[in-house]
Design a protein around this motif. Structure first.
Motif, short mmCIF file in Angstrom:
data_model
loop_
_atom_site.label_atom_id
_atom_site.label_comp_id
_atom_site.label_asym_id
_atom_site.label_seq_id
_atom_site.Cartn_x
_atom_site.Cartn_y
_atom_site.Cartn_z
N TRP A 147 0.79 -1.23 0.00
CA TRP A 147 0.00 0.00 0.00
C TRP A 147 0.82 1.27 0.00
O TRP A 147 0.31 2.35 -0.26
CB TRP A 147 -0.97 0.01 1.20
CG TRP A 147 -0.31 -0.29 2.53
CD1 TRP A 147 -0.32 -1.50 3.18
CD2 TRP A 147 0.45 0.60 3.35
NE1 TRP A 147 0.40 -1.41 4.35
CE2 TRP A 147 0.88 -0.13 4.48
CE3 TRP A 147 0.82 1.95 3.26
CZ2 TRP A 147 1.65 0.43 5.51
CZ3 TRP A 147 1.60 2.51 4.26
CH2 TRP A 147 2.00 1.76 5.37
N ASN A 148 2.15 1.18 0.29
CA ASN A 148 2.87 2.44 0.55
C ASN A 148 3.33 3.19 -0.69
O ASN A 148 3.63 4.37 -0.62
CB ASN A 148 4.05 2.18 1.50
CG ASN A 148 5.12 1.31 0.88
OD1 ASN A 148 4.82 0.48 0.03
ND2 ASN A 148 6.35 1.50 1.30
N PHE A 149 3.41 2.50 -1.83
CA PHE A 149 3.68 3.19 -3.10
C PHE A 149 2.62 2.69 -4.09
O PHE A 149 2.90 1.81 -4.91
CB PHE A 149 5.09 2.91 -3.61
CG PHE A 149 6.16 3.70 -2.91
CD1 PHE A 149 6.62 4.90 -3.43
CD2 PHE A 149 6.70 3.26 -1.71
CE1 PHE A 149 7.60 5.64 -2.78
CE2 PHE A 149 7.68 4.00 -1.04
CZ PHE A 149 8.13 5.19 -1.58
N PRO A 150 1.41 3.24 -4.01
CA PRO A 150 0.27 2.63 -4.73
C PRO A 150 0.37 2.71 -6.25
O PRO A 150 -0.31 1.97 -6.94
CB PRO A 150 -0.93 3.45 -4.26
CG PRO A 150 -0.48 4.21 -3.06
CD PRO A 150 1.00 4.39 -3.18
N PHE A 222 6.84 -9.74 -5.72
CA PHE A 222 6.09 -9.37 -4.52
C PHE A 222 6.85 -8.30 -3.74
O PHE A 222 8.06 -8.44 -3.52
CB PHE A 222 5.91 -10.62 -3.64
CG PHE A 222 5.43 -10.34 -2.23
CD1 PHE A 222 4.08 -10.32 -1.94
CD2 PHE A 222 6.34 -10.10 -1.20
CE1 PHE A 222 3.63 -10.06 -0.65
CE2 PHE A 222 5.90 -9.83 0.09
CZ PHE A 222 4.55 -9.81 0.37
N THR A 223 6.16 -7.26 -3.32
CA THR A 223 6.73 -6.32 -2.34
C THR A 223 5.76 -6.27 -1.18
O THR A 223 4.56 -6.09 -1.38
CB THR A 223 6.92 -4.92 -2.94
OG1 THR A 223 7.83 -5.00 -4.03
CG2 THR A 223 7.48 -3.95 -1.91
N GLY A 224 6.27 -6.46 0.04
CA GLY A 224 5.40 -6.46 1.21
C GLY A 224 6.17 -6.91 2.44
O GLY A 224 7.39 -6.72 2.52
N CYS A 280 10.09 1.23 2.92
CA CYS A 280 11.02 0.20 3.35
C CYS A 280 12.45 0.70 3.27
O CYS A 280 13.35 0.10 3.83
CB CYS A 280 10.82 -1.08 2.55
SG CYS A 280 10.94 -0.79 0.82
N THR A 281 12.65 1.83 2.61
CA THR A 281 13.97 2.44 2.52
C THR A 281 14.18 3.52 3.59
O THR A 281 15.18 4.24 3.55
CB THR A 281 14.15 3.07 1.13
OG1 THR A 281 12.95 3.81 0.83
CG2 THR A 281 14.40 2.05 0.05
N ALA A 282 13.24 3.66 4.51
CA ALA A 282 13.33 4.74 5.51
C ALA A 282 14.62 4.66 6.32
O ALA A 282 15.12 3.58 6.63
CB ALA A 282 12.13 4.66 6.45
N ALA A 438 16.18 6.81 1.48
CA ALA A 438 14.98 6.59 0.65
C ALA A 438 14.96 7.59 -0.49
O ALA A 438 15.59 8.65 -0.42
CB ALA A 438 13.73 6.77 1.50
N GLY A 439 14.23 7.24 -1.55
CA GLY A 439 14.11 8.14 -2.69
C GLY A 439 15.14 7.72 -3.73
O GLY A 439 16.28 8.16 -3.71
N VAL A 440 14.72 6.83 -4.63
CA VAL A 440 15.69 6.24 -5.56
C VAL A 440 15.36 6.60 -7.01
O VAL A 440 14.24 6.97 -7.32
CB VAL A 440 15.72 4.70 -5.40
CG1 VAL A 440 16.17 4.33 -3.99
CG2 VAL A 440 14.37 4.09 -5.71
C1 UN1 Z 1 12.06 4.87 -2.52
O1 UN1 Z 1 12.60 4.96 -1.43
O2 UN1 Z 1 12.13 5.77 -3.35
O3 UN1 Z 1 8.32 -0.06 -0.16
C2 UN1 Z 1 11.33 3.68 -2.96
C3 UN1 Z 1 9.28 0.69 -0.27
C4 UN1 Z 1 10.22 0.47 -1.42
C5 UN1 Z 1 10.27 1.59 -2.36
C6 UN1 Z 1 11.11 2.69 -1.88
N1 UN1 Z 1 9.85 -0.72 -2.11
O4 UN1 Z 1 9.43 1.61 0.50
#
Ligand code: UN1
Length: 477
Positions: A147-150, A222-224, A280-282, A438-440
């Motif tokens: 849900w975090n990057f819809p 899958f991302t989760g 997930c990159t926090a 984060a932020g790629v």
């Molecule tokens: C980002 O940090 O720009 O769920 C992307 C996430 C990662 C995407 C991060 N799959 O936070």
């Protein structure tokens, strides 16, 4: 209007209705979305399997044109899509629009990649024999997104899948069906043949399981969460299918005494708290050297006090709400856990009330923490960060790498020697110097090591590793 599933080229009703709620205002229903069951997911898989016969033979230009049309529409509608994204997920409007642009750019990139599927022809070790190495699509690919990057995560899985000639069954997260549906609607009108791309909204137990268990699905991206990811992998590996997992992170950000304080504070606050810390990159563990520690902690505290936590759509909001009640409960429970473990909560960590009922939370910063605490070992996935004080660079590297995750890591320093050394020794898949973790970028590989990721990298040209299969052909002319 009930937003339906796209199965075999037809908009199809589900078996139940999912109400998409705005986390900034629980009275605001973003929309109603059909929920499919396992049987409907199987119908979609069957359609994708059928469509693969011709899509796998479509010319590179046909595939490129489809992706290019999707890219163009996503970019043209960035403001509206960004608004929908912020309304259903809770990141701020500029973040929402930024993500919509990222999704459009990803489709543009893969519109180009679709034309660049090359191969190699090399001499054999045997006289007169020719060897060719080519890449072919895998077949039906299941795509399961969080849900975090819809919109960005669906884009970076769907675009390469289609570019390399696969057919797709896409299940967006139950909490944010809006962006997934909007993207599916755009793809459906791009000239793509029926069945090549299917949208199946619904629960993990129904739709997710059907995708993961179907023998007709050749791979799942899958991302989760870590728990779900491991189950997905177990099922796929058991039947010899491909799997690509992107799960959690507990990303370290090292701040050395010689760092530029403004750059370090900016990178840490952005990395830890923007998008409500739901990345997930926090940058969740801030590993700070003694000499700069107090100055750094003061400056971060001051910066956090200035950040406006409010409705994601309000101009001037820096941090939107947490996505859901469950996530908020988890975040608040980690604040309690941290306190009980003896960490000092310097600021934030409480629920906030705003004009509209929503899941607002003050960004929390813990200091005086040690790396063995649960708040430093488990992914929280909210606006909560910790500070770990270290005496020198060597201790910082050891603590940065002492985690079961390995997605991204960062260092703030003005020393080329330490920056170079950290890039080499960090046990993460992505390393940032003087930048948030984060932020790629969208045109280079994305992924981690250890408990964070499994399988080939996502994004950029590296994406082909997952979405294609290599063939070696020998000819005696
Ligand atoms: C980002 O940090 O720009 O769920 C992307 C996430 C990662 C995407 C991060 N799959 O936070």
């Amino acid at each position: 209007m009930l937003h339906q599933n796209l199965i075999a080229g037809e908009w199809t009703e589900g078996v139940a209705v999912n109400r998409d709620i705005n986390p900034s205002n629980l009275d605001d229903v973003v929309g109603e979305y059909a929920r499919a069951d396992a049987r409907q997911a199987e119908t979609a898989i069957e359609a994708a399997h059928e469509a693969f016969k011709s899509w796998s033979r479509a010319t590179p230009e046909e595939r490129s044109d489809v992706l290019d049309r999707v890219a163009t529409e996503v970019l043209a509608r960035k403001d509206e899509l960004g608004r929908l994204l912020s309304r259903e997920e809770g990141k701020t409007l500029p973040e929402g629009i930024g993500e919509a642009v990222r999704a459009g750019r990803i489709f543009k990139f893969f519109a180009g990649e679709a034309l660049r599927i090359g191969g190699e022809k090399i001499p054999s070790v045997r006289a007169g024999v020719e060897v060719e190495i080519t890449r072919e699509p895998e077949g039906v690919i299941g795509i399961i997104t969080p849900w975090n990057f819809p919109i960005a995560i669906p884009a970076w899985k769907i675009a390469p899948a289609l570019a390399y000639g696969n057919c797709v069954v896409f299940k967006p997260a139950d909490l944010v069906p809006g962006c997934g549906w909007a993207l599916a609607d755009i793809i459906a009108r791009s000239g793509i043949p029926a069945g090549v791309f299917n949208l199946v909204m619904g629960s993990g137990s129904q739709v997710g399981n059907a995708i993961v268990r179907s023998p007709k699905v050749r791979g799942v991206s899958f991302t989760g969460s870590v728990d779900t990811g491991r189950k997905v992998a177990a099922d796929l590996v058991a039947r010899g299918a491909k799997v690509q997992l992107e799960m959690g992170g507990k990303n370290p950000m090292v701040v050395l005494d010689d760092a530029n304080l403004d750059i370090a504070v900016g990178a840490c606050v952005n990395g830890a708290f923007f998008s409500t810390g739901q990345r997930c990159t926090a940058s969740s563990r801030l590993i700070v050297q003694s000499g700069i520690h107090d100055k750094f902690v003061d400056a971060v505290g001051q910066k956090l006090a200035q950040l406006k936590v409010d409705d994601a759509l309000k101009p001037g909001t820096d941090i939107g709400p947490v996505v859901s009640q469950d996530q908020l409960d988890q975040d608040l429970s980690y604040v309690d856990i941290g306190r009980h473990e003896g960490a000092r909560l310097m600021t934030g960590g409480e629920r906030l009330n705003r004009e509209t009922p929503g899941y607002y939370m003050a960004p929390a910063l813990f200091v005086d923490t040690t790396n063995d605490m649960r708040i430093n070992r488990e992914e929280i996935f909210g606006p909560v960060a910790t500070v770990i004080r270290v005496k020198d660079y060597e201790e910082a590297v050891a603590i940065a790498n002492d985690t079961e995750f390995g997605l991204s890591s960062g260092i703030c320093t003005s020393s080329l020697k330490h920056a170079s050394d950290f890039k080499r020794r960090s046990s993460a898949g992505m390393v940032m110097v003087n930048l948030p973790t984060a932020g790629v970028d969208y045109h280079v590989p994305f992924g981690g090591r250890k408990g964070s990721s499994y399988g080939p990298r996502e994004q950029g040209a590296y994406a082909r590793e997952f979405y294609t299969s290599v063939k070696t052909a020998y000819t005696l002319p």
